[in-house]
Design a protein around this motif. Structure first.
Motif, short mmCIF file in Angstrom:
data_model
loop_
_atom_site.label_atom_id
_atom_site.label_comp_id
_atom_site.label_asym_id
_atom_site.label_seq_id
_atom_site.Cartn_x
_atom_site.Cartn_y
_atom_site.Cartn_z
N VAL A 90 0.86 -1.18 0.00
CA VAL A 90 0.00 0.00 0.00
C VAL A 90 0.90 1.23 0.00
N CYS A 109 -8.97 -5.55 2.45
CA CYS A 109 -9.63 -4.37 2.98
C CYS A 109 -9.46 -3.22 1.99
N ILE A 110 -10.36 -2.27 2.13
CA ILE A 110 -10.33 -1.08 1.28
C ILE A 110 -10.93 0.07 2.08
N TRP A 165 -14.15 1.81 6.50
CA TRP A 165 -13.33 0.91 5.69
C TRP A 165 -14.01 -0.45 5.73
N CYS A 204 -4.84 -0.98 4.42
CA CYS A 204 -5.23 0.10 3.52
C CYS A 204 -4.98 1.42 4.25
#
Length: 186
Positions: free
Chosen positions: A31, A124-125, A134, A83
């Motif tokens: 990330v 995850c985002i 999130w 993230c």
């Protein structure tokens, strides 16, 4: 190992440099945070987890950003999704038990932690619509919507007998999630 690739949009991308990731172990994803100009990855062995920060301009420059060894008390294999919203790094440490972490990017301070129980987290985002949430998927078919201001505020949805993968995207108000068992896209 991390690879720096030049000309990725051309017909002949080139590996510019390669570097082993500090500490070895197993790593899941990378990330990038523009605010720190660093790339982050989460790795570890059983009963330890650390986050490595890697300089985007020189992948040889790496350091341990966060070491959770004292607080991990369960089996873990390094596949923790993470993230960022460019201020904090959000991590779901799941393999057997999923702990949720909010770590400040400016100094590596753990700001909040919570548990998602025995869900094996997988992706995850961050909600790019700035809604303060999130999303985390699990390999046992669950989707969590987590408040970024209070990690214990979790809304959980069971999507079915699916192994939700690390393939996740957010477009507008729709999430797109891949499934490893049935070759399904939600």
């Amino acid at each position: 190992t991390i690879y720096s690739i030049t000309n990725p949009d051309s017909n002949s991308p080139t590996i510019h440099s390669t570097q082993s990731i500090l500490g070895g172990g197993t790593f899941n994803q990378l990330v990038y945070a523009p605010s720190t100009k660093m790339i982050y990855t989460c790795g570890g062995y059983v009963n330890s987890t650390w986050i490595i920060q890697i300089s985007a301009s020189n992948i040889d420059s790496q350091s341990v950003f966060y070491d959770s060894t004292p607080i991990i008390t369960y089996g873990f294999n390094g596949f923790a999704p993470l993230c960022t919203d460019n201020v904090y790094l959000y991590v779901a440490t799941g393999h057997i038990t999923t702990n949720l972490w909010k770590i400040r990017l400016s100094d590596g301070l753990l700001m909040d932690t919570s548990s998602w129980g025995t869900r094996p987290s997988h992706a995850c985002i961050i909600d790019s619509n700035n809604t303060g949430y999130w999303y985390v998927t699990s390999t046992d078919g669950y989707l969590a919507k987590i408040n970024t201001n209070k990690l214990s505020a979790i809304t959980e949805s069971y999507l079915g007998n699916y192994a939700l993968t690390d393939d996740i995207a957010l477009l507008g108000d729709s999430l797109y999630i891949g499934d490893e068992t049935h070759n399904t896209l939600f």
